[in-house]
Design an enzyme around this catalytic site. Sequence first.
Site, PDB file in Angstrom:
ATOM      1  N   GLU A 195       2.700   0.016  -5.587  1.00  0.00           N
ATOM      2  CA  GLU A 195       2.197  -1.255  -4.864  1.00  0.00           C
ATOM      3  C   GLU A 195       1.290  -2.126  -5.720  1.00  0.00           C
ATOM      4  O   GLU A 195       0.765  -1.746  -6.800  1.00  0.00           O
ATOM      5  CB  GLU A 195       1.309  -0.956  -3.605  1.00  0.00           C
ATOM      6  CG  GLU A 195       0.947  -1.805  -2.757  1.00  0.00           C
ATOM      7  CD  GLU A 195       1.909  -2.836  -2.099  1.00  0.00           C
ATOM      8  OE1 GLU A 195       2.540  -3.496  -2.955  1.00  0.00           O
ATOM      9  OE2 GLU A 195       2.077  -2.978  -1.036  1.00  0.00           O
ATOM     10  N   TRP A 196       1.143  -3.391  -5.335  1.00  0.00           N
ATOM     11  CA  TRP A 196       0.213  -4.422  -6.073  1.00  0.00           C
ATOM     12  C   TRP A 196      -1.159  -3.667  -5.922  1.00  0.00           C
ATOM     13  O   TRP A 196      -1.464  -2.922  -5.380  1.00  0.00           O
ATOM     14  CB  TRP A 196       0.301  -5.683  -5.360  1.00  0.00           C
ATOM     15  CG  TRP A 196      -0.425  -6.775  -6.017  1.00  0.00           C
ATOM     16  CD1 TRP A 196      -1.250  -7.048  -6.846  1.00  0.00           C
ATOM     17  CD2 TRP A 196       0.181  -8.117  -5.571  1.00  0.00           C
ATOM     18  NE1 TRP A 196      -1.316  -8.109  -7.313  1.00  0.00           N
ATOM     19  CE2 TRP A 196      -0.445  -9.035  -6.817  1.00  0.00           C
ATOM     20  CE3 TRP A 196       1.175  -8.714  -5.031  1.00  0.00           C
ATOM     21  CZ2 TRP A 196      -0.246 -10.302  -6.612  1.00  0.00           C
ATOM     22  CZ3 TRP A 196       1.557 -10.038  -4.963  1.00  0.00           C
ATOM     23  CH2 TRP A 196       0.922 -10.971  -5.949  1.00  0.00           C
ATOM     24  N   ASP A 197      -1.578  -3.699  -7.328  1.00  0.00           N
ATOM     25  CA  ASP A 197      -2.928  -3.139  -7.534  1.00  0.00           C
ATOM     26  C   ASP A 197      -3.670  -4.313  -7.106  1.00  0.00           C
ATOM     27  O   ASP A 197      -4.161  -5.296  -7.579  1.00  0.00           O
ATOM     28  CB  ASP A 197      -3.174  -3.220  -9.045  1.00  0.00           C
ATOM     29  CG  ASP A 197      -4.805  -2.313  -9.310  1.00  0.00           C
ATOM     30  OD1 ASP A 197      -5.476  -2.316  -8.633  1.00  0.00           O
ATOM     31  OD2 ASP A 197      -4.638  -2.066 -10.677  1.00  0.00           O
ATOM     32  N   TYR A 198      -4.599  -3.622  -6.150  1.00  0.00           N
ATOM     33  CA  TYR A 198      -5.416  -4.867  -4.958  1.00  0.00           C
ATOM     34  C   TYR A 198      -6.913  -4.911  -5.645  1.00  0.00           C
ATOM     35  O   TYR A 198      -7.495  -5.783  -5.413  1.00  0.00           O
ATOM     36  CB  TYR A 198      -5.634  -4.479  -3.627  1.00  0.00           C
ATOM     37  CG  TYR A 198      -4.237  -4.477  -3.060  1.00  0.00           C
ATOM     38  CD1 TYR A 198      -3.578  -5.631  -2.893  1.00  0.00           C
ATOM     39  CD2 TYR A 198      -3.748  -3.531  -2.403  1.00  0.00           C
ATOM     40  CE1 TYR A 198      -2.285  -5.774  -2.446  1.00  0.00           C
ATOM     41  CE2 TYR A 198      -2.442  -3.682  -1.780  1.00  0.00           C
ATOM     42  CZ  TYR A 198      -1.710  -4.541  -1.584  1.00  0.00           C
ATOM     43  OH  TYR A 198      -0.667  -4.859  -0.971  1.00  0.00           O
TER      44      TYR A 198
ATOM     45  N   ARG B 193      10.756   0.456   2.632  1.00  0.00           N
ATOM     46  CA  ARG B 193       9.197   0.807   2.868  1.00  0.00           C
ATOM     47  C   ARG B 193       8.843   2.241   3.308  1.00  0.00           C
ATOM     48  O   ARG B 193       9.325   2.503   4.465  1.00  0.00           O
ATOM     49  CB  ARG B 193       8.682  -0.635   3.669  1.00  0.00           C
ATOM     50  CG  ARG B 193       7.019  -0.405   3.669  1.00  0.00           C
ATOM     51  CD  ARG B 193       6.380  -1.569   4.321  1.00  0.00           C
ATOM     52  NE  ARG B 193       4.882  -1.626   4.178  1.00  0.00           N
ATOM     53  CZ  ARG B 193       4.260  -2.230   5.192  1.00  0.00           C
ATOM     54  NH1 ARG B 193       4.768  -3.029   5.721  1.00  0.00           N
ATOM     55  NH2 ARG B 193       2.806  -2.047   5.038  1.00  0.00           N
ATOM     56  N   HIS B 194       7.894   2.642   2.840  1.00  0.00           N
ATOM     57  CA  HIS B 194       7.331   3.964   3.186  1.00  0.00           C
ATOM     58  C   HIS B 194       6.888   3.767   4.717  1.00  0.00           C
ATOM     59  O   HIS B 194       6.737   2.872   5.426  1.00  0.00           O
ATOM     60  CB  HIS B 194       6.126   4.261   2.500  1.00  0.00           C
ATOM     61  CG  HIS B 194       4.925   3.332   2.667  1.00  0.00           C
ATOM     62  ND1 HIS B 194       4.052   3.376   3.624  1.00  0.00           N
ATOM     63  CD2 HIS B 194       4.474   2.400   1.769  1.00  0.00           C
ATOM     64  CE1 HIS B 194       3.036   2.689   3.599  1.00  0.00           C
ATOM     65  NE2 HIS B 194       3.329   2.031   2.552  1.00  0.00           N
TER      66      HIS B 194
ATOM     67  N   ARG C 119       8.805  -6.694  -0.932  1.00  0.00           N
ATOM     68  CA  ARG C 119       9.039  -8.316  -0.551  1.00  0.00           C
ATOM     69  C   ARG C 119       9.117  -8.981  -1.980  1.00  0.00           C
ATOM     70  O   ARG C 119       9.811 -10.062  -1.999  1.00  0.00           O
ATOM     71  CB  ARG C 119       7.860  -8.867   0.539  1.00  0.00           C
ATOM     72  CG  ARG C 119       8.062  -8.187   1.778  1.00  0.00           C
ATOM     73  CD  ARG C 119       6.713  -8.063   2.454  1.00  0.00           C
ATOM     74  NE  ARG C 119       6.093  -9.434   2.789  1.00  0.00           N
ATOM     75  CZ  ARG C 119       4.703  -9.625   2.907  1.00  0.00           C
ATOM     76  NH1 ARG C 119       3.778  -8.679   2.955  1.00  0.00           N
ATOM     77  NH2 ARG C 119       4.213 -10.747   2.954  1.00  0.00           N
TER      78      ARG C 119
ATOM     79  N   HIS D  13      30.228 -12.659  -3.399  1.00  0.00           N
ATOM     80  CA  HIS D  13      31.666 -13.109  -3.723  1.00  0.00           C
ATOM     81  C   HIS D  13      32.208 -11.918  -4.749  1.00  0.00           C
ATOM     82  O   HIS D  13      32.841 -11.960  -5.740  1.00  0.00           O
ATOM     83  CB  HIS D  13      31.624 -14.007  -4.753  1.00  0.00           C
ATOM     84  CG  HIS D  13      30.906 -15.260  -3.872  1.00  0.00           C
ATOM     85  ND1 HIS D  13      30.076 -16.390  -4.544  1.00  0.00           N
ATOM     86  CD2 HIS D  13      31.267 -15.624  -2.393  1.00  0.00           C
ATOM     87  CE1 HIS D  13      29.957 -17.237  -3.576  1.00  0.00           C
ATOM     88  NE2 HIS D  13      30.530 -16.700  -2.328  1.00  0.00           N
TER      89      HIS D  13
ATOM     90  N   TYR E 269      -5.615  -3.181   2.919  1.00  0.00           N
ATOM     91  CA  TYR E 269      -4.821  -3.197   1.719  1.00  0.00           C
ATOM     92  C   TYR E 269      -4.661  -1.934   1.053  1.00  0.00           C
ATOM     93  O   TYR E 269      -5.826  -1.434   0.858  1.00  0.00           O
ATOM     94  CB  TYR E 269      -5.297  -4.233   0.872  1.00  0.00           C
ATOM     95  CG  TYR E 269      -4.884  -5.716   1.244  1.00  0.00           C
ATOM     96  CD1 TYR E 269      -4.288  -6.607   0.477  1.00  0.00           C
ATOM     97  CD2 TYR E 269      -5.310  -6.111   2.552  1.00  0.00           C
ATOM     98  CE1 TYR E 269      -3.869  -7.932   0.682  1.00  0.00           C
ATOM     99  CE2 TYR E 269      -4.672  -7.521   2.870  1.00  0.00           C
ATOM    100  CZ  TYR E 269      -4.192  -8.487   1.955  1.00  0.00           C
ATOM    101  OH  TYR E 269      -3.785  -9.752   2.437  1.00  0.00           O
ATOM    102  N   THR E 270      -3.492  -1.401   0.968  1.00  0.00           N
ATOM    103  CA  THR E 270      -3.508   0.037   0.278  1.00  0.00           C
ATOM    104  C   THR E 270      -2.525  -0.049  -0.851  1.00  0.00           C
ATOM    105  O   THR E 270      -1.402  -0.162  -0.998  1.00  0.00           O
ATOM    106  CB  THR E 270      -2.678   0.905   1.445  1.00  0.00           C
ATOM    107  OG1 THR E 270      -3.039   0.518   2.598  1.00  0.00           O
ATOM    108  CG2 THR E 270      -2.876   2.465   1.087  1.00  0.00           C
TER     109      THR E 270
END
Length: 280
Positions: A100-103, A13-14, A182, A245, A25-26
């Site tokens: 990132e998620w487009d908020y 993560r940055h 995540r 394994h 939220y960014t």
Amino acid sequence: MSKVPTPRCIIVRHGQTEWSKSGHYTGKTDLPLTKYGEGQMLRTGKSIFENNRFINPNHITYVFTSPRLRARRTVELVLNPLTEEQRSRFRIIVDEDLAEWDYGDYEGLVTDEIVELRHSRGLDRERPWNIWSDGCENGESTHEIGLRLSRAIARIQNLHKKHWEEGIPSDIMVFAHGHALRYFAALWFQLGEEKACETPEERANPHSYDDDTVPYVQLEKYNYLIKNPNFLLDAGGLGVLSYAHRNLHEPSLELAGTFLCPPEGGVGKHSKVVPSRNDA
């Protein structure tokens, strides 16, 4: 048994930004790292490559990064300890699928403000807002981010398969963001719901990166989340995804992260091959 280490996907993560520090939220907002964030990622690079050698730089085959400034700057800082010769061994690829998620309407807000906004619009009367299932108004749904991250994972796992068959050690680094990574980690080992690719959008190749050495993988199905995977990854944090394994059909979360302990008494079917810290 092959002496090649099990391939790994190392997610980063940055570093800290003003909004990661304050909880805003960014998504698309291109904030720089703070002064602390810059030093944070320089120290991280020095630790993993020089002081402790948790990552052998000669085993890196690709570095993928989100297009956002904060992620690309983190790449520069973390890789700072490497020599030009070491850098020449791998390619750095900017991939829109790792953004990132487009908020949408929630960009720049904190959680309490998002909850208040949604209530003012008559939403969430029966249960609280859950980004993992509800997505973001005028931004991305969980299906949309799940689809693009599934594409990115398919390409990385395909590269791992290719390198494994060729007997090449392959650590692939992915630099991105809090929600995206995540989500990425959960999809790596197939959490969530599975959906067949049926619509033109689901079957399209969006050309999210520009590098002919990375084959595009046509998805027949993808996974998306409907609940929080309950993973934590603070700004500047690292995680490691690999395979159980020594079987590339068993993608798994490496709970030990980059902190690997050599197996006692040689290599068994449940062990990774761990090279010497002086191994070139």
